[in-house]
Scaffold this motif. Structure first.
Motif, PDB file in Angstrom:
ATOM      1  N   ILE A   1       7.761   9.547 -20.534  1.00 47.93           N
ATOM      2  CA  ILE A   1       7.011   9.070 -21.697  1.00 47.93           C
ATOM      3  C   ILE A   1       5.546   9.445 -21.490  1.00 47.93           C
ATOM      4  CG2 ILE A   1       6.172   6.958 -22.843  1.00 47.93           C
ATOM      5  CD1 ILE A   1       8.924   5.844 -22.663  1.00 47.93           C
ATOM      6  N   PRO A   2       4.924  10.113 -22.484  1.00 48.53           N
ATOM      7  CA  PRO A   2       3.529  10.522 -22.301  1.00 48.53           C
ATOM      8  C   PRO A   2       2.581   9.320 -22.199  1.00 48.53           C
ATOM      9  CG  PRO A   2       4.383  11.240 -24.451  1.00 48.53           C
ATOM     10  CD  PRO A   2       5.514  10.581 -23.736  1.00 48.53           C
ATOM     11  N   VAL A   3       1.543   9.500 -21.402  1.00 44.96           N
ATOM     12  CA  VAL A   3       0.599   8.408 -21.128  1.00 44.96           C
ATOM     13  C   VAL A   3      -0.821   8.874 -21.431  1.00 44.96           C
ATOM     14  CG1 VAL A   3      -0.369   6.931 -19.319  1.00 44.96           C
ATOM     15  CG2 VAL A   3       2.088   7.465 -19.313  1.00 44.96           C
TER      16      VAL A   3
ATOM     17  N   ALA B   1      -4.209   0.394 -11.885  1.00 46.11           N
ATOM     18  CA  ALA B   1      -3.300   0.108 -13.005  1.00 46.11           C
ATOM     19  C   ALA B   1      -3.082   1.378 -13.823  1.00 46.11           C
ATOM     20  CB  ALA B   1      -3.857  -1.018 -13.871  1.00 46.11           C
ATOM     21  N   GLY B   2      -4.162   2.120 -14.080  1.00 46.61           N
ATOM     22  CA  GLY B   2      -4.031   3.375 -14.827  1.00 46.61           C
ATOM     23  C   GLY B   2      -3.161   4.374 -14.079  1.00 46.61           C
ATOM     24  N   ILE B   3      -3.330   4.427 -12.761  1.00 46.29           N
ATOM     25  CA  ILE B   3      -2.520   5.341 -11.942  1.00 46.29           C
ATOM     26  C   ILE B   3      -1.045   4.919 -12.006  1.00 46.29           C
ATOM     27  CG2 ILE B   3      -2.149   6.228  -9.599  1.00 46.29           C
ATOM     28  CD1 ILE B   3      -5.202   5.594  -9.100  1.00 46.29           C
TER      29      ILE B   3
ATOM     30  N   GLN C   1      -3.013  13.756 -11.945  1.00 54.59           N
ATOM     31  CA  GLN C   1      -1.991  14.246 -11.014  1.00 54.59           C
ATOM     32  C   GLN C   1      -0.599  13.738 -11.406  1.00 54.59           C
ATOM     33  OE1 GLN C   1      -3.039  14.201  -6.664  1.00 54.59           O
ATOM     34  NE2 GLN C   1      -1.487  12.625  -6.581  1.00 54.59           N
ATOM     35  N   GLU C   2      -0.560  12.564 -12.059  1.00 55.09           N
ATOM     36  CA  GLU C   2       0.721  12.016 -12.527  1.00 55.09           C
ATOM     37  C   GLU C   2       1.085  12.543 -13.912  1.00 55.09           C
ATOM     38  OE1 GLU C   2       2.754  10.629 -10.722  1.00 55.09           O
ATOM     39  OE2 GLU C   2       1.603   9.846  -9.053  1.00 55.09           O
ATOM     40  N   GLY C   3       0.271  13.468 -14.419  1.00 51.53           N
ATOM     41  CA  GLY C   3       0.618  14.089 -15.697  1.00 51.53           C
ATOM     42  C   GLY C   3       0.085  13.362 -16.919  1.00 51.53           C
ATOM     43  N   ALA C   4      -0.751  12.348 -16.744  1.00 54.66           N
ATOM     44  CA  ALA C   4      -1.294  11.604 -17.889  1.00 54.66           C
ATOM     45  C   ALA C   4      -2.570  12.265 -18.386  1.00 54.66           C
ATOM     46  CB  ALA C   4      -1.576  10.161 -17.495  1.00 54.66           C
ATOM     47  N   GLU C   5      -2.901  11.973 -19.660  1.00 52.01           N
ATOM     48  CA  GLU C   5      -4.133  12.470 -20.239  1.00 52.01           C
ATOM     49  C   GLU C   5      -5.225  11.419 -20.039  1.00 52.01           C
ATOM     50  OE1 GLU C   5      -4.920  14.877 -24.314  1.00 52.01           O
ATOM     51  OE2 GLU C   5      -3.120  13.622 -24.255  1.00 52.01           O
TER      52      GLU C   5
ATOM     53  N   ALA D   1       0.836  -1.206   0.000  1.00 54.63           N
ATOM     54  CA  ALA D   1       0.000   0.000   0.000  1.00 54.63           C
ATOM     55  C   ALA D   1       0.871   1.257   0.000  1.00 54.63           C
ATOM     56  CB  ALA D   1      -0.906  -0.005   1.220  1.00 54.63           C
ATOM     57  N   LEU D   2       2.132   1.114   0.433  1.00 53.37           N
ATOM     58  CA  LEU D   2       3.017   2.279   0.553  1.00 53.37           C
ATOM     59  C   LEU D   2       3.809   2.572  -0.723  1.00 53.37           C
ATOM     60  CD1 LEU D   2       4.279   1.685   4.204  1.00 53.37           C
ATOM     61  CD2 LEU D   2       2.369   3.088   3.420  1.00 53.37           C
ATOM     62  N   GLN D   3       3.570   1.820  -1.789  1.00 56.65           N
ATOM     63  CA  GLN D   3       4.200   2.186  -3.076  1.00 56.65           C
ATOM     64  C   GLN D   3       3.734   3.590  -3.466  1.00 56.65           C
ATOM     65  OE1 GLN D   3       6.501   0.610  -4.627  1.00 56.65           O
ATOM     66  NE2 GLN D   3       6.385  -1.483  -3.839  1.00 56.65           N
ATOM     67  N   PRO D   4       4.592   4.374  -4.132  1.00 59.19           N
ATOM     68  CA  PRO D   4       4.197   5.767  -4.447  1.00 59.19           C
ATOM     69  C   PRO D   4       2.837   5.903  -5.156  1.00 59.19           C
ATOM     70  CG  PRO D   4       6.516   5.442  -4.891  1.00 59.19           C
ATOM     71  CD  PRO D   4       5.978   4.089  -4.517  1.00 59.19           C
ATOM     72  N   PRO D   5       2.505   5.076  -6.163  1.00 60.45           N
ATOM     73  CA  PRO D   5       1.167   5.251  -6.756  1.00 60.45           C
ATOM     74  C   PRO D   5       0.053   4.567  -5.952  1.00 60.45           C
ATOM     75  CG  PRO D   5       2.653   4.060  -8.248  1.00 60.45           C
ATOM     76  CD  PRO D   5       3.293   4.089  -6.905  1.00 60.45           C
ATOM     77  N   GLY D   6       0.347   4.071  -4.760  1.00 61.14           N
ATOM     78  CA  GLY D   6      -0.701   3.597  -3.861  1.00 61.14           C
ATOM     79  C   GLY D   6      -1.021   2.123  -3.886  1.00 61.14           C
ATOM     80  N   SER D   7      -0.411   1.369  -4.788  1.00 61.79           N
ATOM     81  CA  SER D   7      -0.681  -0.075  -4.791  1.00 61.79           C
ATOM     82  C   SER D   7       0.517  -0.847  -5.324  1.00 61.79           C
ATOM     83  CB  SER D   7      -1.910  -0.402  -5.650  1.00 61.79           C
ATOM     84  OG  SER D   7      -1.563  -0.415  -7.024  1.00 61.79           O
ATOM     85  N   PHE D   8       0.462  -2.167  -5.120  1.00 63.91           N
ATOM     86  CA  PHE D   8       1.507  -3.085  -5.617  1.00 63.91           C
ATOM     87  C   PHE D   8       1.677  -3.012  -7.127  1.00 63.91           C
ATOM     88  CE2 PHE D   8      -0.602  -6.346  -8.088  1.00 63.91           C
ATOM     89  CZ  PHE D   8      -1.935  -6.045  -7.836  1.00 63.91           C
ATOM     90  N   LYS D   9       0.662  -2.477  -7.840  1.00 60.78           N
ATOM     91  CA  LYS D   9       0.658  -2.616  -9.306  1.00 60.78           C
ATOM     92  C   LYS D   9       1.905  -2.041  -9.973  1.00 60.78           C
ATOM     93  CE  LYS D   9      -3.828  -3.839 -10.840  1.00 60.78           C
ATOM     94  NZ  LYS D   9      -4.681  -3.675  -9.635  1.00 60.78           N
ATOM     95  N   ILE D  10       2.537  -1.044  -9.324  1.00 61.07           N
ATOM     96  CA  ILE D  10       3.720  -0.437  -9.936  1.00 61.07           C
ATOM     97  C   ILE D  10       4.853  -1.447 -10.097  1.00 61.07           C
ATOM     98  CG2 ILE D  10       4.617   0.436  -7.742  1.00 61.07           C
ATOM     99  CD1 ILE D  10       4.942   2.048 -11.267  1.00 61.07           C
TER     100      ILE D  10
END
Ligand SMILES: *Cc1c(COP(=O)(O)O)cnc(C)c1O
Length: 304
Positions: free
Chosen positions: A77-79, A64-66, A97-101, A29-38
């Motif tokens: 790289i743009p997302v 996953a999108g986050i 917030q992460e800069g993605a469209e 839960a403490l990964q920067p984007p909030g989940s293990f998915k990173i």
């Protein structure tokens, strides 16, 4: 350099007391984007980045999108993330917030995903939320870390959506000589696509997702997830939404970390279904996290 952090591993006094055995938490839960998915998505994004891809596309309005948005920002790289109209404002804000469209299209994930696939060209990498071997190899690093820390365990509890986390943990156990260690695979009622596959003898499509744990809301699990249930000890358990939400609120008080009901499903195994852990003395729970729920939302679910 990997895009994920090595997360804390701690013995939980409150969960150990609630379940009557030793409970260890891998705090993804403490990964920067909030989940293990990173872990997996970071690995799955670094590969195409090295091979010259210029853009990442995702169709997940959830963690996953986050994670793809986070990986894209870190790799410059743009997302583009294609999400259905049902995606919450909070999830869209976290992706932006992460800069993605963010592109909103269609009533369900299927339609958003179709549009995402149309947006792909030779320069673009499509990042799947759960069904990709690169992703599983990335998720497996969480087990490497536990083994490196010297902590022993005789079962692993995790949540299952599409089965990417299950496939990754299974790979991590295998590559550390722990193929005999059972996995307890938790889902919520209304998102139980692994339980349905086990009952049917093959992955089957649920008619609809009716659970509030939308991060577990894959209507059909990956083929690999089903195969794992046939090849190693896996115990499938389905908990109620209520048990998952209660677990999130208890966990917030106990460990001061807010997680989604998708993670609450795994925590609920220790809080309210400890009978399913009767054969085990030391249990590792993957606290997989999730960034899209708020305290107000958890409280509203609990009140309803
Ligand atoms: C994605 C997700 C899951 C489920 O992972 P799968 O790889 O789809 O099985 C569980 N919890 C959280 C918080 C998630 O974001």
């Amino acid at each position: 350099m990997p895009l994920h952090l090595e997360t804390p591993l701690l013995e939980s006094r409150p969960l150990s007391q609630a379940s009557g055995r030793s409970i260890w938490l891998k705090m993804d839960a403490l990964q920067p984007p909030g989940s293990f998915k990173i872990r997996g998505i970071g690995a799955a994004c670094e590969h195409p980045a090295r091979n010259g891809k210029q853009r990442f596309v995702s169709s997940s309005g959830g963690n996953a999108g986050i994670a793809v948005a986070y990986a894209g920002r870190r790799l410059s790289i743009p997302v583009s993330v294609f999400v259905p109209e049902t995606t919450t404002d909070r999830a869209k804000a976290l992706i932006r917030q992460e800069g993605a469209e963010v592109f909103v299209h269609g009533a369900s994930w299927q339609e958003a995903n179709e549009r995402a696939l149309q947006a792909i060209d030779a320069e673009t990498a499509f990042i799947h939320p759960f069904d990709d071997p690169l992703l599983w190899t990335g998720h497996a690093t969480m087990i490497d870390e536990v083994v490196r820390a010297g902590v022993q365990f005789d079962a692993v509890v995790l949540s299952v959506g599409g089965g990417g986390l299950l496939a990754g943990v299974s790979e991590g156990l295998d590559r550390n000589g722990l193929q005999h260690v059972p996995i307890i695979a938790a889902e919520t009622d209304g998102a139980a696509s692994l339980a349905a596959a086990v009952t049917s003898g093959k992955p089957v499509e649920l008619p609809a997702i009716t659970s509030i744990a939308t991060s577990l809301g894959a209507r059909k699990v990956a083929e690999r997830a089903f195969e794992i249930t046939q090849n190693r000890p896996v115990d499938s358990i389905v908990v109620s939404d209520r048990a998952a939400v209660d677990a999130c609120l208890r966990f917030l008080d106990d460990h001061r970390v807010l997680v989604e009901p998708a993670c609450g499903a795994a925590l609920a195994v220790a809080y309210t279904h400890a009978d399913r852990l009767a054969h085990f003395e030391r249990v590792l729970i993957i606290a997989c996290g999730g960034a899209t729920a708020t305290l107000a939302q958890l409280q509203a679910w609990q009140a309803s």
